[in-house]
Design a protein around this motif. Structure first.
Motif, PDB file in Angstrom:
ATOM      1  N   CYS A  59     110.634  38.653  48.306  1.00 22.07           N
ATOM      2  CA  CYS A  59     109.489  39.196  47.505  1.00 22.07           C
ATOM      3  C   CYS A  59     109.034  37.866  46.773  1.00 22.07           C
ATOM      4  O   CYS A  59     109.570  37.288  46.108  1.00 22.07           O
ATOM      5  CB  CYS A  59     109.986  40.373  46.475  1.00 22.07           C
TER       6      CYS A  59
ATOM      7  N   CYS B 280     104.331  43.568  41.207  1.00 20.28           N
ATOM      8  CA  CYS B 280     103.943  43.646  42.550  1.00 20.28           C
ATOM      9  C   CYS B 280     102.476  43.537  42.984  1.00 20.28           C
ATOM     10  O   CYS B 280     101.598  44.033  42.636  1.00 20.28           O
ATOM     11  CB  CYS B 280     104.494  45.132  43.002  1.00 20.28           C
TER      12      CYS B 280
ATOM     13  N   ALA C 224     104.448  43.250  50.851  1.00 23.85           N
ATOM     14  CA  ALA C 224     105.033  44.198  51.837  1.00 23.85           C
ATOM     15  C   ALA C 224     106.197  43.528  52.582  1.00 23.85           C
ATOM     16  O   ALA C 224     106.705  44.037  53.416  1.00 23.85           O
ATOM     17  CB  ALA C 224     103.998  44.498  52.847  1.00 23.85           C
TER      18      ALA C 224
ATOM     19  N   CYS D 190     109.140  43.629  51.286  1.00 27.25           N
ATOM     20  CA  CYS D 190     110.271  44.663  51.170  1.00 27.25           C
ATOM     21  C   CYS D 190     110.063  45.630  52.216  1.00 27.25           C
ATOM     22  O   CYS D 190     111.199  46.374  52.880  1.00 27.25           O
ATOM     23  CB  CYS D 190     109.951  45.021  49.854  1.00 27.25           C
TER      24      CYS D 190
HETATM   25 FE1  F3S Z   1     105.406  44.248  46.149  1.00 22.12          FE
HETATM   26 FE2  F3S Z   1     106.988  42.107  46.474  1.00 22.12          FE
HETATM   27 FE3  F3S Z   1     107.215  44.323  48.064  1.00 22.12          FE
HETATM   28  S1  F3S Z   1     105.039  41.938  45.939  1.00 22.12           S
HETATM   29  S2  F3S Z   1     105.141  44.771  48.255  1.00 22.12           S
HETATM   30  S3  F3S Z   1     107.485  44.490  45.991  1.00 22.12           S
HETATM   31  S4  F3S Z   1     107.386  42.040  48.824  1.00 22.12           S
END
Ligand code: F3S
Length: 63
Positions: A53, A10, A14, A16
């Motif tokens: 993501c 991650c 953001a 998500c």
């Molecule tokens: Fe991380 Fe992917 Fe969410 S990079 S903040 S899991 S959109």
């Protein structure tokens, strides 16, 4: 539905938190909080969040 987020992967994009704010919450740039057991009414949002993501950090599992 269960989710796992690879927090090493991650990067705090953001997408998500934007698409499924009841399940994902971003604190600061990279501290992601999430609800591992997804409520039924959030499933579609979570699927979209996982697909959005940019680094594929969200893994969705059915149970
Ligand atoms: Fe991380 Fe992917 Fe969410 S990079 S903040 S899991 S959109």
């Amino acid at each position: 539905m269960q989710i796992v987020v690879d927090l090493n992967r991650c990067q705090g994009y953001a997408q998500c938190a934007f698409l499924a704010p009841q399940v994902f919450e971003l604190h600061g740039e990279e501290a992601l909080m999430f609800t591992p057991a997804v409520p039924d009414d959030q499933r579609e949002r979570v699927r979209r969040a996982a697909a959005a993501c940019p680094v594929q950090a969200i893994v969705v599992g059915e149970r």
